[in-house]
Design a protein around this motif. Structure first.
Motif, PDB file in Angstrom:
ATOM      1  N   ASP A  46      41.262  21.629  17.015  1.00 58.28           N
ATOM      2  CA  ASP A  46      42.555  20.961  16.866  1.00 58.28           C
ATOM      3  C   ASP A  46      43.673  21.761  17.536  1.00 58.28           C
ATOM      4  O   ASP A  46      44.593  21.184  18.121  1.00 58.28           O
ATOM      5  CB  ASP A  46      42.871  20.747  15.391  1.00 58.28           C
TER       6      ASP A  46
ATOM      7  N   VAL B 125      30.305  25.205   5.097  1.00 56.28           N
ATOM      8  CA  VAL B 125      31.513  24.384   4.982  1.00 56.28           C
ATOM      9  C   VAL B 125      32.700  25.129   5.568  1.00 56.28           C
ATOM     10  O   VAL B 125      33.508  24.557   6.315  1.00 56.28           O
ATOM     11  CB  VAL B 125      31.771  23.991   3.502  1.00 56.28           C
ATOM     12  N   ALA B 126      32.827  26.414   5.263  1.00 61.18           N
ATOM     13  CA  ALA B 126      33.923  27.215   5.816  1.00 61.18           C
ATOM     14  C   ALA B 126      33.826  27.286   7.335  1.00 61.18           C
ATOM     15  O   ALA B 126      34.842  27.184   8.045  1.00 61.18           O
ATOM     16  CB  ALA B 126      33.901  28.612   5.204  1.00 61.18           C
TER      17      ALA B 126
ATOM     18  N   VAL C  29      32.513  25.064   9.382  1.00 60.80           N
ATOM     19  CA  VAL C  29      32.898  23.760   9.933  1.00 60.80           C
ATOM     20  C   VAL C  29      34.414  23.605   9.902  1.00 60.80           C
ATOM     21  O   VAL C  29      35.024  23.114  10.867  1.00 60.80           O
ATOM     22  CB  VAL C  29      32.187  22.620   9.162  1.00 60.80           C
ATOM     23  N   ILE C  30      35.053  24.031   8.827  1.00 55.83           N
ATOM     24  CA  ILE C  30      36.520  23.929   8.729  1.00 55.83           C
ATOM     25  C   ILE C  30      37.178  24.776   9.805  1.00 55.83           C
ATOM     26  O   ILE C  30      38.109  24.330  10.488  1.00 55.83           O
ATOM     27  CB  ILE C  30      36.992  24.337   7.313  1.00 55.83           C
ATOM     28  N   VAL C  31      36.695  26.007   9.991  1.00 59.70           N
ATOM     29  CA  VAL C  31      37.256  26.880  11.031  1.00 59.70           C
ATOM     30  C   VAL C  31      37.024  26.278  12.406  1.00 59.70           C
ATOM     31  O   VAL C  31      37.919  26.271  13.262  1.00 59.70           O
ATOM     32  CB  VAL C  31      36.642  28.294  10.922  1.00 59.70           C
TER      33      VAL C  31
ATOM     34  N   LEU D  81      36.619  23.079  13.247  1.00 60.85           N
ATOM     35  CA  LEU D  81      37.491  21.915  13.435  1.00 60.85           C
ATOM     36  C   LEU D  81      38.941  22.349  13.647  1.00 60.85           C
ATOM     37  O   LEU D  81      39.672  21.749  14.437  1.00 60.85           O
ATOM     38  CB  LEU D  81      37.379  20.965  12.245  1.00 60.85           C
ATOM     39  N   GLY D  82      39.372  23.388  12.954  1.00 63.02           N
ATOM     40  CA  GLY D  82      40.717  23.917  13.175  1.00 63.02           C
ATOM     41  C   GLY D  82      40.874  24.488  14.568  1.00 63.02           C
ATOM     42  O   GLY D  82      41.912  24.324  15.215  1.00 63.02           O
ATOM     43  N   TYR D  83      39.863  25.154  15.087  1.00 63.24           N
ATOM     44  CA  TYR D  83      39.894  25.709  16.445  1.00 63.24           C
ATOM     45  C   TYR D  83      39.995  24.596  17.477  1.00 63.24           C
ATOM     46  O   TYR D  83      40.746  24.694  18.434  1.00 63.24           O
ATOM     47  CB  TYR D  83      38.637  26.553  16.679  1.00 63.24           C
TER      48      TYR D  83
END
Length: 93
Positions: free
Chosen positions: A89, A78-79, A81-83, A85-87
């Motif tokens: 964006d 999960v972490a 995927v969050i990183v 998606l932030g990259y």
């Protein structure tokens, strides 16, 4: 006519439920016959499932630590995927 069938069916259900002697199911009769010749042995209240027993005998650790490992793997994914998606964006086009 359908009303009369419903009334008859209800009467039959009440009659069957009120019977003094109820015949056991086929499975109950089969088990009774089998146990008459070969009674079952004692069974512990909470027996260990077979797949858990084989896992412990192979040298792996108990299920308690493996649940922490799987929790850590899920949280790590999960972490990641969050990183990711932030990259995406913040990446300049």
């Amino acid at each position: 006519m359908p009303e009369r069938d419903d009334e008859e069916r209800e009467f039959d259900i009440k009659w069957a439920d009120g019977a003094e002697h109820k015949e056991p199911s086929a499975r109950a009769r089969m088990l009774a016959a089998r146990w008459k010749e070969n009674p079952p042995g004692p069974v512990p209240f909470r027996g260990e499932p077979e797949h858990t027993a084989s896992r412990r005998s192979s040298g792996r650790s108990s299920g308690r630590s493996s649940s922490w490992v799987s929790t850590a793997v899920v949280l790590g994914c999960v972490a990641a995927v969050i990183v990711f998606l932030g990259y995406i964006d913040f990446r300049p086009y």
